[in-house]
Scaffold this active site. Structure first.
Site, PDB file in Angstrom:
ATOM      1  N   PHE A  24       0.849  -1.181   0.000  1.00 36.47           N
ATOM      2  CA  PHE A  24       0.000   0.000   0.000  1.00 36.47           C
ATOM      3  C   PHE A  24       0.896   1.246   0.000  1.00 36.47           C
ATOM      4  CE2 PHE A  24      -3.091   2.931   1.929  1.00 36.47           C
ATOM      5  CZ  PHE A  24      -4.197   2.640   1.162  1.00 36.47           C
ATOM      6  N   ASP A  30       3.286  -5.303   8.192  1.00 38.83           N
ATOM      7  CA  ASP A  30       2.045  -4.531   8.066  1.00 38.83           C
ATOM      8  C   ASP A  30       0.887  -5.529   8.065  1.00 38.83           C
ATOM      9  OD1 ASP A  30      -0.251  -3.261   7.105  1.00 38.83           O
ATOM     10  OD2 ASP A  30       0.902  -1.822   5.923  1.00 38.83           O
ATOM     11  N   TYR A  71      -9.959  -0.569  11.465  1.00 44.90           N
ATOM     12  CA  TYR A  71     -11.271  -0.289  10.849  1.00 44.90           C
ATOM     13  C   TYR A  71     -11.615  -1.260   9.730  1.00 44.90           C
ATOM     14  CZ  TYR A  71      -7.959   2.407   7.960  1.00 44.90           C
ATOM     15  OH  TYR A  71      -6.875   2.794   7.214  1.00 44.90           O
ATOM     16  N   LYS A  72     -10.707  -2.180   9.384  1.00 42.47           N
ATOM     17  CA  LYS A  72     -11.001  -3.159   8.333  1.00 42.47           C
ATOM     18  C   LYS A  72     -11.641  -4.390   8.987  1.00 42.47           C
ATOM     19  CE  LYS A  72      -7.586  -1.133   5.260  1.00 42.47           C
ATOM     20  NZ  LYS A  72      -6.157  -0.997   5.007  1.00 42.47           N
ATOM     21  N   ARG A  87     -12.316  -6.276  -5.584  1.00 39.08           N
ATOM     22  CA  ARG A  87     -12.108  -7.033  -4.346  1.00 39.08           C
ATOM     23  C   ARG A  87     -13.466  -7.355  -3.736  1.00 39.08           C
ATOM     24  NH1 ARG A  87      -7.853  -3.958  -0.435  1.00 39.08           N
ATOM     25  NH2 ARG A  87      -9.717  -2.685  -0.181  1.00 39.08           N
TER      26      ARG A  87
END
Ligand SMILES: *Cc1c(COP(=O)(O)O)cnc(C)c1O
Length: 422
Positions: free
Chosen positions: A127, A208, A233-234, A382
């Site tokens: 990312f 990560d 938050y995922k 996704r």
């Protein structure tokens, strides 16, 4: 392959986690497949947030030490609750900051370039914010990122070869930053093996975990990973902008934080307000300032469910949901030229990644028809069925909607261009 809806319903009936669906706010007629970008709100997360607001109402300043969840200890408490999800000891974890600011803190602490070991190893599929942070940390040392970032390339544009990562872990590398699960293709990297090689070669390894925490187990302590960072938050369903996490292996306790601040103090000394800081002898040392209490609160309610269910059961259902997704795609969408960008064996994380030339407008058509996907430029879709709240029927319905969009070509009603957030 049984492609009937009745079979999906049967799978749901046999699902040991099915009762957790009722804990979440799901909208009628909407099939949410984007839990790996932003997890849904649960009733418990909402209740935890309201309870923290209430402690502010009731106690004012005394909320720091009073009430059900005294704010002064909340980051540590949530760190302890996160620890089992990543195979860490309780005091190796702290919830603080954001993913990006935590990477800055950890590089400021662990990246100490010398004349022989000055490089940071990263990969071209990570990312971008991780790369931005790495670049700026190198520049803060007066070094040039174009010479000091060692970027592992992908051979197919979707995945990384562990051999290539390991081959790049040479004597000039000081720190390696490696994702646990690639955010696009969902490939899981062999963290244990990479950690072992890092150890042998004297390289500090930072992981990560943004796309793996809450969707699969880890053993960071036993693997002797040096540090890790992630967002909540995922898959952890902490809400937009919820506070992120740091793991530091206990063998590094006592290391001076690169970015020091009073909330990294030994808690018994913090309010002595001495000129010299006494850092905590735990991962708590890497906090900086006052915690964002209201953005920590929902995580408390959410993590309670993870503690009840256990991460092994979540991984098991997650793999079954994505396997079912892939089987239905092969059985039902064969003629529509979708390619799998994700690994089809068990080295995939919590989502699948479909590649299609018309991906941008297929996503728009999906959204209009009630499926929430996640478009990744230039041509990826996704889809993340989440173990705690998605059902097998959700997957089945998603496939029917997608099949309709492709067969009727309704995606052609949209422009093949992405929106602001993708
Ligand atoms: C989501 C994500 C981030 C997000 O970073 P923030 O600081 O929370 O904006 C970082 N890295 C990866 C791999 C991610 O998937």
């Amino acid at each position: 392959m049984d492609i009937r809806r009745a079979y999906a319903l049967q799978l749901d009936e046999r699902d040991p986690l099915r009762s957790y669906r009722g804990e979440f706010y799901l909208r009628e007629g909407i099939y949410y497949m984007d839990g790996n970008s932003l997890g849904l709100l649960s009733k418990r997360a909402e209740a935890a947030l309201l309870s923290l607001l209430d402690s502010w109402k009731q106690y004012g300043i005394d909320g720091w030490t009073s009430g059900a969840h005294p704010w002064f200890y909340l980051s540590e408490k949530l760190g302890r609750m996160c620890a089992p999800l990543i195979g860490a000891k309780s005091d190796e974890v702290i919830l603080t900051g954001s993913t990006t600011s935590n990477l800055h803190q950890l590089l400021a602490t662990f990246y100490k370039p010398t004349s022989t070991r000055s490089k940071i190893l990263a990969d071209e599929l990570n990312f971008p914010t991780d790369l931005y942070a790495i670049h700026s940390q190198i520049e803060l040392h007066g070094l040039n990122p174009s010479e000091h970032v060692k970027l592992v390339k992908s051979t197919d544009g979707q995945t990384l070869s562990e051999e290539n990562i390991i081959a790049a872990m040479t004597g000039d590398v000081a720190v390696a930053i490696v994702p646990s699960v690639l955010y696009r293709s969902g490939q899981v990297l062999d963290m244990k093996k990479i950690a072992q090689v890092a150890k042998e070669r004297g390289i500090i390894l930072g992981l990560d975990l943004c796309h793996s925490i809450g969707s699969m187990p880890h053993a960071l302590h036993d693997w002797e990973v040096d540090f890790a960072f992630w967002c909540t938050y995922k898959h952890l369903n902490g809400g937009p902008g919820s506070v992120a996490g740091i793991f530091v292996h206990e063998q590094h306790f006592g290391r001076t934080p690169g970015l020091a601040g009073w909330f990294g103090s030994d808690k018994t000394k913090q309010f002595d307000l001495e000129e010299q800081m006494t850092p905590a002898q735990t991962a708590g040392a890497y906090q900086v300032g006052t915690p964002h209490v209201l953005s920590l609160a929902p995580i408390y309610g959410s993590l309670e469910m993870f503690a009840e269910v256990g991460i092994e059961a979540i991984r098991k259902k997650s793999l079954q949901l994505t396997a079912y997704f892939m089987q239905l795609i092969k059985a039902e969408l064969n003629e529509f030229a979708f390619l799998f960008g994700n690994p089809q064996d068990d080295s995939r994380g919590g989502h699948i990644f479909l590649v299609h030339n018309e991906a941008a407008r297929i996503c728009k058509a999906l959204k209009e028809a009630g499926v929430i996907p996640d478009f990744r430029a230039p041509n990826g879709i996704r889809l993340a069925p989440v173990a705690l709240y998605n059902s097998y029927t959700d997957v089945w319905e998603t496939i029917q909607i997608l099949k309709h969009i492709m067969a009727e070509e309704t995606y052609k009603n949209f422009e093949n261009k992405r929106g602001v957030i993708a």
